[in-house]
Design a protein around this motif. Structure first.
Motif, PDB file in Angstrom:
ATOM      1  N   PHE A   1     -16.844   7.000   1.711  1.00 57.52           N
ATOM      2  CA  PHE A   1     -15.770   6.355   0.972  1.00 57.52           C
ATOM      3  C   PHE A   1     -16.190   5.904  -0.425  1.00 57.52           C
ATOM      4  O   PHE A   1     -15.351   5.680  -1.289  1.00 57.52           O
ATOM      5  N   SER A   2     -17.492   5.782  -0.643  1.00 56.92           N
ATOM      6  CA  SER A   2     -17.952   5.060  -1.826  1.00 56.92           C
ATOM      7  C   SER A   2     -17.529   5.654  -3.167  1.00 56.92           C
ATOM      8  O   SER A   2     -17.363   4.899  -4.120  1.00 56.92           O
ATOM      9  N   PRO A   3     -17.350   6.975  -3.310  1.00 55.17           N
ATOM     10  CA  PRO A   3     -16.926   7.463  -4.632  1.00 55.17           C
ATOM     11  C   PRO A   3     -15.444   7.252  -4.953  1.00 55.17           C
ATOM     12  O   PRO A   3     -14.996   7.613  -6.033  1.00 55.17           O
ATOM     13  N   TYR A   4     -14.707   6.671  -4.021  1.00 51.71           N
ATOM     14  CA  TYR A   4     -13.263   6.609  -4.157  1.00 51.71           C
ATOM     15  C   TYR A   4     -12.760   5.195  -4.432  1.00 51.71           C
ATOM     16  O   TYR A   4     -13.183   4.230  -3.799  1.00 51.71           O
ATOM     17  N   ALA A   5     -11.828   5.113  -5.365  1.00 55.46           N
ATOM     18  CA  ALA A   5     -11.022   3.905  -5.478  1.00 55.46           C
ATOM     19  C   ALA A   5      -9.932   3.973  -4.407  1.00 55.46           C
ATOM     20  O   ALA A   5      -9.487   5.070  -4.023  1.00 55.46           O
ATOM     21  N   VAL A   6      -9.515   2.823  -3.935  1.00 58.58           N
ATOM     22  CA  VAL A   6      -8.534   2.777  -2.844  1.00 58.58           C
ATOM     23  C   VAL A   6      -7.379   1.881  -3.238  1.00 58.58           C
ATOM     24  O   VAL A   6      -7.585   0.770  -3.748  1.00 58.58           O
ATOM     25  N   GLY A   7      -6.194   2.364  -3.010  1.00 52.37           N
ATOM     26  CA  GLY A   7      -4.995   1.582  -3.280  1.00 52.37           C
ATOM     27  C   GLY A   7      -4.219   1.327  -2.006  1.00 52.37           C
ATOM     28  O   GLY A   7      -4.325   2.091  -1.032  1.00 52.37           O
ATOM     29  N   TRP A   8      -3.475   0.246  -2.026  1.00 51.84           N
ATOM     30  CA  TRP A   8      -2.537  -0.053  -0.955  1.00 51.84           C
ATOM     31  C   TRP A   8      -1.126  -0.021  -1.534  1.00 51.84           C
ATOM     32  O   TRP A   8      -0.871  -0.585  -2.606  1.00 51.84           O
ATOM     33  N   PHE A   9      -0.238   0.609  -0.800  1.00 51.16           N
ATOM     34  CA  PHE A   9       1.165   0.700  -1.181  1.00 51.16           C
ATOM     35  C   PHE A   9       2.017   0.325   0.026  1.00 51.16           C
ATOM     36  O   PHE A   9       1.524   0.314   1.161  1.00 51.16           O
ATOM     37  N   ARG A  10       3.252   0.042  -0.226  1.00 55.65           N
ATOM     38  CA  ARG A  10       4.154  -0.258   0.876  1.00 55.65           C
ATOM     39  C   ARG A  10       5.526   0.310   0.574  1.00 55.65           C
ATOM     40  O   ARG A  10       5.901   0.489  -0.593  1.00 55.65           O
ATOM     41  N   GLN A  11       6.267   0.555   1.644  1.00 57.48           N
ATOM     42  CA  GLN A  11       7.611   1.087   1.486  1.00 57.48           C
ATOM     43  C   GLN A  11       8.511   0.478   2.542  1.00 57.48           C
ATOM     44  O   GLN A  11       8.264   0.622   3.742  1.00 57.48           O
ATOM     45  N   ALA A  12       9.531  -0.205   2.073  1.00 60.08           N
ATOM     46  CA  ALA A  12      10.537  -0.788   2.953  1.00 60.08           C
ATOM     47  C   ALA A  12      11.695   0.193   3.077  1.00 60.08           C
ATOM     48  O   ALA A  12      11.902   1.044   2.200  1.00 60.08           O
ATOM     49  N   PRO A  13      12.486   0.100   4.151  1.00 60.97           N
ATOM     50  CA  PRO A  13      13.610   1.023   4.339  1.00 60.97           C
ATOM     51  C   PRO A  13      14.558   1.001   3.151  1.00 60.97           C
ATOM     52  O   PRO A  13      14.957  -0.075   2.676  1.00 60.97           O
ATOM     53  N   GLY A  14      14.867   2.175   2.662  1.00 58.00           N
ATOM     54  CA  GLY A  14      15.797   2.293   1.552  1.00 58.00           C
ATOM     55  C   GLY A  14      15.234   1.959   0.194  1.00 58.00           C
ATOM     56  O   GLY A  14      15.966   1.943  -0.797  1.00 58.00           O
ATOM     57  N   LYS A  15      13.935   1.700   0.141  1.00 58.82           N
ATOM     58  CA  LYS A  15      13.305   1.348  -1.135  1.00 58.82           C
ATOM     59  C   LYS A  15      12.211   2.342  -1.491  1.00 58.82           C
ATOM     60  O   LYS A  15      11.706   3.065  -0.637  1.00 58.82           O
ATOM     61  N   GLU A  16      11.846   2.346  -2.745  1.00 62.99           N
ATOM     62  CA  GLU A  16      10.776   3.223  -3.209  1.00 62.99           C
ATOM     63  C   GLU A  16       9.416   2.652  -2.805  1.00 62.99           C
ATOM     64  O   GLU A  16       9.274   1.459  -2.549  1.00 62.99           O
ATOM     65  N   ARG A  17       8.437   3.549  -2.776  1.00 65.91           N
ATOM     66  CA  ARG A  17       7.078   3.118  -2.482  1.00 65.91           C
ATOM     67  C   ARG A  17       6.602   2.189  -3.602  1.00 65.91           C
ATOM     68  O   ARG A  17       6.761   2.483  -4.790  1.00 65.91           O
ATOM     69  N   GLU A  18       5.980   1.105  -3.217  1.00 68.31           N
ATOM     70  CA  GLU A  18       5.616   0.043  -4.149  1.00 68.31           C
ATOM     71  C   GLU A  18       4.119  -0.209  -4.122  1.00 68.31           C
ATOM     72  O   GLU A  18       3.510  -0.275  -3.045  1.00 68.31           O
ATOM     73  N   PHE A  19       3.538  -0.369  -5.286  1.00 72.89           N
ATOM     74  CA  PHE A  19       2.125  -0.707  -5.402  1.00 72.89           C
ATOM     75  C   PHE A  19       1.895  -2.128  -4.904  1.00 72.89           C
ATOM     76  O   PHE A  19       2.625  -3.048  -5.265  1.00 72.89           O
ATOM     77  N   VAL A  20       0.853  -2.295  -4.071  1.00 69.96           N
ATOM     78  CA  VAL A  20       0.465  -3.610  -3.586  1.00 69.96           C
ATOM     79  C   VAL A  20      -0.806  -4.073  -4.289  1.00 69.96           C
ATOM     80  O   VAL A  20      -0.871  -5.173  -4.846  1.00 69.96           O
ATOM     81  N   GLY A  21      -1.826  -3.247  -4.261  1.00 65.26           N
ATOM     82  CA  GLY A  21      -3.084  -3.587  -4.902  1.00 65.26           C
ATOM     83  C   GLY A  21      -4.050  -2.434  -4.798  1.00 65.26           C
ATOM     84  O   GLY A  21      -3.805  -1.455  -4.088  1.00 65.26           O
ATOM     85  N   ALA A  22      -5.165  -2.559  -5.512  1.00 68.06           N
ATOM     86  CA  ALA A  22      -6.171  -1.500  -5.500  1.00 68.06           C
ATOM     87  C   ALA A  22      -7.544  -2.106  -5.741  1.00 68.06           C
ATOM     88  O   ALA A  22      -7.668  -3.182  -6.340  1.00 68.06           O
TER      89      ALA A  22
END
Length: 123
Positions: A29-50
Protein backbone atom coordinates in the motif's frame (compact mmCIF):
# COMPACT_ATOMS: atom_id res chain seq x y z
CA UNK A 1 -3.29 -4.14 -9.37
CA UNK A 2 -4.46 -3.25 -5.91
CA UNK A 3 -7.58 -4.79 -4.43
CA UNK A 4 -9.31 -2.81 -1.72
CA UNK A 5 -11.83 -4.08 0.82
CA UNK A 6 -13.68 -1.80 3.23
CA UNK A 7 -15.10 -2.97 6.52
CA UNK A 8 -16.45 -1.56 9.74
CA UNK A 9 -19.68 -0.03 8.57
CA UNK A 10 -22.95 -0.44 10.41
CA UNK A 11 -25.77 1.25 12.24
CA UNK A 12 -24.96 3.79 14.93
CA UNK A 13 -26.88 6.44 16.81
CA UNK A 14 -26.21 10.11 16.27
CA UNK A 15 -23.23 11.21 18.32
CA UNK A 16 -21.65 7.80 18.14
CA UNK A 17 -18.45 6.61 16.49
CA UNK A 18 -17.34 4.08 13.92
CA UNK A 19 -13.99 3.14 12.50
CA UNK A 20 -13.83 2.03 8.91
CA UNK A 21 -10.94 0.01 7.57
CA UNK A 22 -9.62 -0.20 4.04
CA UNK A 23 -7.42 -3.24 3.55
CA UNK A 24 -5.27 -3.62 0.47
CA UNK A 25 -4.06 -6.78 -1.17
CA UNK A 26 -2.17 -7.55 -4.32
CA UNK A 27 0.52 -4.94 -3.82
CA UNK A 28 2.01 -3.03 -0.95
CA UNK A 29 0.00 0.00 0.00
CA UNK A 30 2.87 2.35 0.72
CA UNK A 31 3.28 3.97 -2.73
CA UNK A 32 -0.38 4.96 -2.82
CA UNK A 33 -2.31 7.90 -1.53
CA UNK A 34 -5.73 6.85 -0.25
CA UNK A 35 -8.98 8.73 -0.34
CA UNK A 36 -12.32 8.15 1.28
CA UNK A 37 -15.54 9.04 -0.50
CA UNK A 38 -19.17 8.54 0.28
CA UNK A 39 -22.40 8.39 -1.65
CA UNK A 40 -25.88 8.78 -0.26
CA UNK A 41 -28.98 7.65 -2.21
CA UNK A 42 -29.79 10.07 -4.98
CA UNK A 43 -26.63 12.09 -4.44
CA UNK A 44 -23.29 12.32 -6.16
CA UNK A 45 -20.17 10.72 -4.77
CA UNK A 46 -18.62 13.10 -2.25
CA UNK A 47 -15.05 13.53 -1.08
CA UNK A 48 -14.59 12.80 2.63
CA UNK A 49 -10.84 12.93 3.11
CA UNK A 50 -7.49 11.66 1.90
CA UNK A 51 -4.10 10.72 3.26
CA UNK A 52 -0.74 11.03 1.58
CA UNK A 53 1.57 8.16 0.68
CA UNK A 54 3.64 8.67 3.80
CA UNK A 55 0.72 9.48 6.08
CA UNK A 56 2.27 12.82 6.92
CA UNK A 57 -0.58 14.88 5.54
CA UNK A 58 -4.33 14.57 5.33
CA UNK A 59 -7.13 16.65 3.94
CA UNK A 60 -10.82 16.64 4.80
CA UNK A 61 -14.02 18.06 3.48
CA UNK A 62 -15.51 20.87 5.51
CA UNK A 63 -18.47 18.68 6.43
CA UNK A 64 -16.32 16.20 8.35
CA UNK A 65 -13.35 18.29 9.45
CA UNK A 66 -12.79 18.01 13.17
CA UNK A 67 -14.91 14.86 13.43
CA UNK A 68 -13.21 12.38 11.09
CA UNK A 69 -9.58 11.30 11.09
CA UNK A 70 -7.70 9.25 8.51
CA UNK A 71 -4.64 7.22 9.42
CA UNK A 72 -2.66 4.43 7.84
CA UNK A 73 -0.68 1.42 8.96
CA UNK A 74 1.41 0.27 6.03
CA UNK A 75 2.71 -2.71 7.98
CA UNK A 76 -0.87 -3.95 7.93
CA UNK A 77 -1.62 -2.58 4.47
CA UNK A 78 -4.61 -0.81 5.97
CA UNK A 79 -6.00 2.72 6.05
CA UNK A 80 -8.53 3.77 8.66
CA UNK A 81 -11.30 6.32 8.80
CA UNK A 82 -12.20 7.16 12.38
CA UNK A 83 -15.60 8.82 12.48
CA UNK A 84 -16.72 10.58 15.65
CA UNK A 85 -19.75 12.69 16.52
CA UNK A 86 -21.68 11.08 13.71
CA UNK A 87 -24.73 12.81 12.31
CA UNK A 88 -27.69 11.43 10.33
CA UNK A 89 -26.39 13.31 7.29
CA UNK A 90 -23.26 11.13 7.40
CA UNK A 91 -25.41 8.19 6.30
CA UNK A 92 -23.99 6.84 3.04
CA UNK A 93 -22.00 4.09 1.43
CA UNK A 94 -18.35 4.78 2.14
CA UNK A 95 -15.66 3.89 -0.35
CA UNK A 96 -11.90 3.92 -0.14
CA UNK A 97 -9.78 4.49 -3.21
CA UNK A 98 -6.08 4.46 -4.00
CA UNK A 99 -3.85 6.21 -6.46
CA UNK A 100 -0.10 6.34 -6.92
CA UNK A 101 1.35 9.72 -6.11
CA UNK A 102 -0.27 12.66 -4.39
CA UNK A 103 -3.58 12.60 -2.58
CA UNK A 104 -6.52 14.18 -4.35
CA UNK A 105 -10.07 15.24 -3.58
CA UNK A 106 -11.23 14.25 -7.07
CA UNK A 107 -12.74 10.79 -7.37
CA UNK A 108 -11.71 10.68 -11.03
CA UNK A 109 -8.05 10.79 -9.92
CA UNK A 110 -8.22 7.40 -8.24
CA UNK A 111 -7.39 4.17 -9.99
CA UNK A 112 -8.54 1.54 -7.51
CA UNK A 113 -11.76 1.30 -5.54
CA UNK A 114 -13.26 -0.88 -2.89
CA UNK A 115 -16.80 -2.19 -2.99
CA UNK A 116 -18.07 0.15 -0.27
CA UNK A 117 -19.46 -0.27 3.22
CA UNK A 118 -22.77 1.08 4.47
CA UNK A 119 -22.86 3.54 7.34
CA UNK A 120 -26.25 4.43 8.76
CA UNK A 121 -26.64 7.03 11.49
CA UNK A 122 -29.99 7.14 13.25
CA UNK A 123 -31.35 10.26 14.89
Amino acid sequence: QVQLVESGGGLVQAGGSLRLSCAASGRTFSPYAVGWFRQAPGKEREFVGAISQTGSSQSYSDSVKGRFTISRDDAKNTVYLQMNSLKPEDTAVYYCAARPGYRSSLYTAYNYWGQGTQVTVSS
